[in-house]
Design a protein around this motif. Structure first.
Motif, PDB file in Angstrom:
ATOM      1  N   THR A 113      41.265  51.621  32.025  1.00 25.03           N
ATOM      2  CA  THR A 113      40.684  51.203  30.402  1.00 25.03           C
ATOM      3  C   THR A 113      40.498  49.304  30.908  1.00 25.03           C
ATOM      4  O   THR A 113      40.604  49.205  29.506  1.00 25.03           O
ATOM      5  N   GLY A 114      40.650  48.591  31.930  1.00 20.91           N
ATOM      6  CA  GLY A 114      40.088  47.515  31.893  1.00 20.91           C
ATOM      7  C   GLY A 114      41.565  46.902  31.872  1.00 20.91           C
ATOM      8  O   GLY A 114      41.113  45.297  31.977  1.00 20.91           O
ATOM      9  N   GLN A 115      42.051  47.321  32.120  1.00 19.79           N
ATOM     10  CA  GLN A 115      44.359  46.108  31.603  1.00 19.79           C
ATOM     11  C   GLN A 115      44.470  45.536  33.173  1.00 19.79           C
ATOM     12  O   GLN A 115      44.472  45.916  33.823  1.00 19.79           O
ATOM     13  N   GLU A 116      44.318  44.105  33.357  1.00 18.40           N
ATOM     14  CA  GLU A 116      45.070  43.432  33.819  1.00 18.40           C
ATOM     15  C   GLU A 116      46.686  43.630  35.225  1.00 18.40           C
ATOM     16  O   GLU A 116      46.765  43.656  33.719  1.00 18.40           O
ATOM     17  N   ILE A 117      46.468  44.283  35.446  1.00 19.84           N
ATOM     18  CA  ILE A 117      47.334  44.490  36.037  1.00 19.84           C
ATOM     19  C   ILE A 117      47.978  43.197  36.839  1.00 19.84           C
ATOM     20  O   ILE A 117      48.983  42.897  36.812  1.00 19.84           O
TER      21      ILE A 117
ATOM     22  N   ARG B 206      47.403  38.544  38.229  1.00 16.24           N
ATOM     23  CA  ARG B 206      46.676  37.954  38.460  1.00 16.24           C
ATOM     24  C   ARG B 206      47.228  36.286  39.171  1.00 16.24           C
ATOM     25  O   ARG B 206      48.490  36.278  38.603  1.00 16.24           O
TER      26      ARG B 206
ATOM     27  N   VAL C  56      42.863  45.339  38.076  1.00 19.64           N
ATOM     28  CA  VAL C  56      42.542  45.556  37.006  1.00 19.64           C
ATOM     29  C   VAL C  56      42.543  47.503  36.693  1.00 19.64           C
ATOM     30  O   VAL C  56      41.695  47.143  37.888  1.00 19.64           O
ATOM     31  N   TYR C  57      43.010  47.562  35.966  1.00 23.50           N
ATOM     32  CA  TYR C  57      43.133  49.437  36.304  1.00 23.50           C
ATOM     33  C   TYR C  57      41.334  49.460  35.452  1.00 23.50           C
ATOM     34  O   TYR C  57      41.311  49.026  34.534  1.00 23.50           O
TER      35      TYR C  57
ATOM     36  N   ARG D  65      42.503  38.316  40.702  1.00 19.84           N
ATOM     37  CA  ARG D  65      43.525  39.177  39.685  1.00 19.84           C
ATOM     38  C   ARG D  65      43.329  40.803  40.491  1.00 19.84           C
ATOM     39  O   ARG D  65      42.038  41.236  40.943  1.00 19.84           O
TER      40      ARG D  65
END
Length: 221
Positions: free
Chosen positions: A115-119, A121, A111-112, A109
């Motif tokens: 922010t920890g946002q998953e971009i 996966r 991740v940004y 995966r």
């Protein structure tokens, strides 16, 4: 006998402590007003990085003035320390892979970091390896950003994957089977993308010992 040196980068693309000039040079080459210095021991380098470049410069300034000190003495104004910056880039994409067994179910995966946002996966896919997942994750991050028109540098904690991407070839020793054929199809498409696209972004080594687990880590250790 050549002695090892440690390099502190206070101001560069990815500030931190590096145990080779090759890695440190990547962070400062072409960076405006880069701030860095070499140390003989890792302990001294880590302490200097924590103290910050301003204090390091102040110590040297004191030493210079002490050499020319007069009978009246020298008055030195000590400026307050500025808040220390995060030692890695926040506006970046971190990628990682996980595999239960070798081979085993593999997934990866992106991740940004800020922010920890998953971009993205992908997986799990059967009979893969962690190195393959790390390689595919980097290429996925490159291809996705080319398509979206973004340009975030990429962090990976896998040296092998970074070398494979640089060479344009996934040098896995895993044998292809009917079960893992989808993975080898992805490898072929990733290698083809690297051959046919010139789009590249900086790929930096995530320093786990200094910064903790990479933000894209699956948390299964």
């Amino acid at each position: 006998m050549q002695s090892n040196k440690y390099y502190v980068v206070w101001k560069g693309y990815a500030p931190g402590v590096y145990d080779s000039w090759e890695e440190a040079e990547i962070q400062v080459s072409g960076y405006p007003d880069a701030q860095y210095r070499a140390y003989k021991t890792q302990e001294a380098a880590v302490d200097a990085f924590r103290e910050g470049y301003d204090k390091e410069g102040l110590i040297q300034e004191v030493a210079r003035q002490m050499q020319n000190i007069s009978a009246e003495g020298v008055k030195i104004e000590v400026k307050p320390q500025q808040p220390k910056p995060v030692p890695y880039l926040l506006d970046a994409l971190a990628v990682d892979a996980a595999c239960s067994g070798n081979p085993g179910p593999m997934e990866y995966r992106g991740v940004y970091v800020r922010t920890g946002q998953e971009i993205f996966r992908v997986g799990p896919l059967e009979q893969g390896t962690n190195n393959i997942g790390e390689f595919l994750a980097i290429v996925h991050g490159l291809a996705l950003q080319e398509k979206q028109g973004t340009a975030l540098p990429i962090y990976s904690d896998s040296v092998n994957a970074q070398l494979w991407v640089q060479q344009g070839v996934c040098k896995t020793k895993l044998e292809e089977t009917e079960v893992n054929a989808p993975i080898f199809d992805m490898i072929e498409r990733a290698e083809n993308w690297l051959r046919t696209h010139s789009f590249r972004l900086p790929i930096y080594k995530w320093e786990t010992k200094q910064w903790g687990e990479i933000p894209a880590d699956f948390g299964r250790k």
